[in-house]
Scaffold this active site. Structure first.
Site, PDB file in Angstrom:
ATOM      1  N   GLY A 155      -4.291   2.029   2.233  1.00 19.88           N
ATOM      2  CA  GLY A 155      -5.127   3.113   1.737  1.00 19.88           C
ATOM      3  C   GLY A 155      -6.464   2.589   1.243  1.00 19.88           C
ATOM      4  N   GLY A 156      -6.580   2.371  -0.069  1.00 23.15           N
ATOM      5  CA  GLY A 156      -7.853   1.996  -0.685  1.00 23.15           C
ATOM      6  C   GLY A 156      -8.590   0.862   0.005  1.00 23.15           C
ATOM      7  N   GLU A 197       1.842  11.744  -0.580  1.00 25.23           N
ATOM      8  CA  GLU A 197       0.881  12.694  -1.137  1.00 25.23           C
ATOM      9  C   GLU A 197       1.042  14.069  -0.486  1.00 25.23           C
ATOM     10  OE1 GLU A 197      -2.586  10.272  -0.500  1.00 25.23           O
ATOM     11  OE2 GLU A 197      -1.904   8.890  -2.050  1.00 25.23           O
ATOM     12  N   GLY A 201      -1.801   3.454  -4.546  1.00 23.81           N
ATOM     13  CA  GLY A 201      -3.026   3.704  -5.298  1.00 23.81           C
ATOM     14  C   GLY A 201      -2.985   3.208  -6.729  1.00 23.81           C
ATOM     15  N   SER A 228      -0.737  -0.286  -2.229  1.00 20.76           N
ATOM     16  CA  SER A 228      -1.591  -1.308  -2.845  1.00 20.76           C
ATOM     17  C   SER A 228      -1.648  -2.610  -2.046  1.00 20.76           C
ATOM     18  CB  SER A 228      -1.172  -1.565  -4.302  1.00 20.76           C
ATOM     19  OG  SER A 228      -1.338  -0.393  -5.073  1.00 20.76           O
ATOM     20  N   GLU A 287       6.855   3.140   1.795  1.00 15.92           N
ATOM     21  CA  GLU A 287       5.795   3.287   0.798  1.00 15.92           C
ATOM     22  C   GLU A 287       6.383   3.733  -0.529  1.00 15.92           C
ATOM     23  OE1 GLU A 287       1.738   3.602   2.761  1.00 15.92           O
ATOM     24  OE2 GLU A 287       2.398   5.612   2.258  1.00 15.92           O
ATOM     25  N   ASN A 330      -5.383   4.254   6.270  1.00 13.68           N
ATOM     26  CA  ASN A 330      -5.313   5.674   5.932  1.00 13.68           C
ATOM     27  C   ASN A 330      -6.482   5.969   4.995  1.00 13.68           C
ATOM     28  OD1 ASN A 330      -4.711   8.220   5.048  1.00 13.68           O
ATOM     29  ND2 ASN A 330      -2.806   7.672   3.993  1.00 13.68           N
ATOM     30  N   TRP A 331      -7.494   6.592   5.551  1.00 13.40           N
ATOM     31  CA  TRP A 331      -8.708   6.814   4.761  1.00 13.40           C
ATOM     32  C   TRP A 331      -8.561   7.968   3.779  1.00 13.40           C
ATOM     33  CZ3 TRP A 331     -13.254   6.351   8.869  1.00 13.40           C
ATOM     34  CH2 TRP A 331     -13.202   5.070   9.436  1.00 13.40           C
ATOM     35  N   LYS A 332      -7.493   8.733   3.905  1.00 12.32           N
ATOM     36  CA  LYS A 332      -7.232   9.869   3.007  1.00 12.32           C
ATOM     37  C   LYS A 332      -8.457  10.805   2.952  1.00 12.32           C
ATOM     38  CE  LYS A 332      -3.851   7.064   0.628  1.00 12.32           C
ATOM     39  NZ  LYS A 332      -3.136   6.746  -0.609  1.00 12.32           N
ATOM     40  N   HIS A 384       3.548  11.574   4.471  1.00 14.68           N
ATOM     41  CA  HIS A 384       2.993  10.726   3.416  1.00 14.68           C
ATOM     42  C   HIS A 384       3.388  11.314   2.058  1.00 14.68           C
ATOM     43  CE1 HIS A 384       0.183   8.751   0.763  1.00 14.68           C
ATOM     44  NE2 HIS A 384       0.060   7.828   1.689  1.00 14.68           N
TER      45      HIS A 384
HETATM   46  P1  PGA Z   1      -3.022   2.379  -1.174  1.00 13.72           P
HETATM   47  O1  PGA Z   1      -2.431   3.600  -0.297  1.00 13.72           O
HETATM   48  O2  PGA Z   1      -3.144   1.202  -0.236  1.00 13.72           O
HETATM   49  O3  PGA Z   1      -4.322   2.869  -1.683  1.00 13.72           O
HETATM   50  O4  PGA Z   1      -2.024   2.108  -2.244  1.00 13.72           O
HETATM   51  C1  PGA Z   1      -1.442   3.372   0.657  1.00 13.72           C
HETATM   52  C2  PGA Z   1      -1.023   4.658   1.304  1.00 13.72           C
HETATM   53  O5  PGA Z   1      -1.027   5.696   0.637  1.00 13.72           O
HETATM   54  O6  PGA Z   1      -0.678   4.678   2.500  1.00 13.72           O
END
Ligand code: PGA
Length: 276
Positions: A250-251, A98, A189, A229, A183, A10-12, A96
């Site tokens: 994500g990251g 977010e 994050g 994470s 999640e 997930n590149w956000k 998600h």
């Molecule tokens: P993260 O994000 O790996 O940066 O913690 C995961 C996600 O939001 O799907």
């Protein structure tokens, strides 16, 4: 039933079109030929068309980070399932944290009024996942508790409630094709991943919730990822848990080497254990 793990990046809100193409060009040779694992990347909407073109002939699937429920119409700023199919998407992340306005780093959080901009609720997740299924998109449905919910002993209840509400009016045979992602919001994050046994336990709660609502065949078919994470160091531990069928990353998905190492770890586990 064997479940093929899915590693989705997930590149956000990261990567211009040019940067997205550079990342895909780095990823493709590293991931070529890896067996026992399905891989997807979810770039920002602005890069979907070009990334789809770049992925032609590769086994890496394309996903969107969100989807709206109507096919078309006066919905400024939204993207419909047919539009996402049109640019080559196979998956859509739905709900998600977010997008639900729930953030892992409270100091990055917007004030409550502004957080509503993101707006997803269990009801909108339900509409989005039904629309995605209707148009042949694989929904990756995110559920998870915040830190206060966990501290109050409400993690299992929160997660089970999100699963049940998200699946209202969805038929059992369709549920089998959905991917869930556990999640925990506090792990997203923050660099603070959930302990592997605990992630496995809550993933089991999700499967039990599916079992109670739809029976054992459906519950055993559904893939449930862990997200929060995930990195190249903890991937093996998390992904070798019996209930966990992949990761939403994500990251670490923004870096070709780190993401590839996670996919490679998953491929090795799949070969070693042949999870049934
Ligand atoms: P993260 O994000 O790996 O940066 O913690 C995961 C996600 O939001 O799907």
């Amino acid at each position: 039933m064997a479940r093929t793990p899915l590693i989705a990046g997930n590149w956000k809100m990261n990567k211009t079109v040019h940067e997205a193409l550079v990342l895909v060009a780095e990823l493709m040779p590293r991931l070529h030929g890896l067996a026992g694992v399905e891989v997807a990347v979810c770039p920002p909407a602005t890069a979907l068309t070009e990334v789809n073109r770049a992925l032609a002939g590769s086994a890496i699937g394309l996903g969107a980070q969100d989807v709206f429920w109507a096919d078309s119409g006066a919905f400024t700023g939204m993207l419909s399932p047919p539009m996402l199919r049109d640019v080559g998407c196979k998956y859509a992340i739905i709900g998600h944290s977010e997008r639900r306005g729930r953030f892992g780093k409270p100091d990055e959080c917007l004030n409550p009024d502004a957080a509503r901009v993101f707006g997803d609720t269990d009801a909108s997740v339900n509409l989005k996942l039904k629309a995605a299924l209707k148009h042949g998109l694989v929904p990756i449905v995110c559920v998870g508790e915040t830190l206060p919910e966990r501290d109050d002993g409400l993690a299992d209840k929160t997660v089970a409630g999100q699963v049940r509400a998200g699946l209202a009016d969805v038929a059992g045979e369709a549920v089998a094709g959905i991917v869930f992602a556990y999640e925990p919001v506090w792990a997203i994050g923050t660099g603070r991943a959930c302990d592997a046994p605990e992630a496995n336990r809550v993933t089991g709660v999700i499967r039990k919730t599916l079992h109670d609502a739809f029976g054992s065949e459906v519950a055993q078919a559904v893939r449930i990822q862990y997200g929060g994470s995930v990195n190249e160091r903890n991937a093996h531990d998390l992904l070798s848990q019996p209930e966990i069928d992949g990761a939403l990353v994500g990251g670490a998905s923004l870096d070709a080497s780190r993401f590839s190492q996670i996919v490679q770890a998953t491929s090795v586990i799949a070969k070693d254990t042949r999870k049934d």
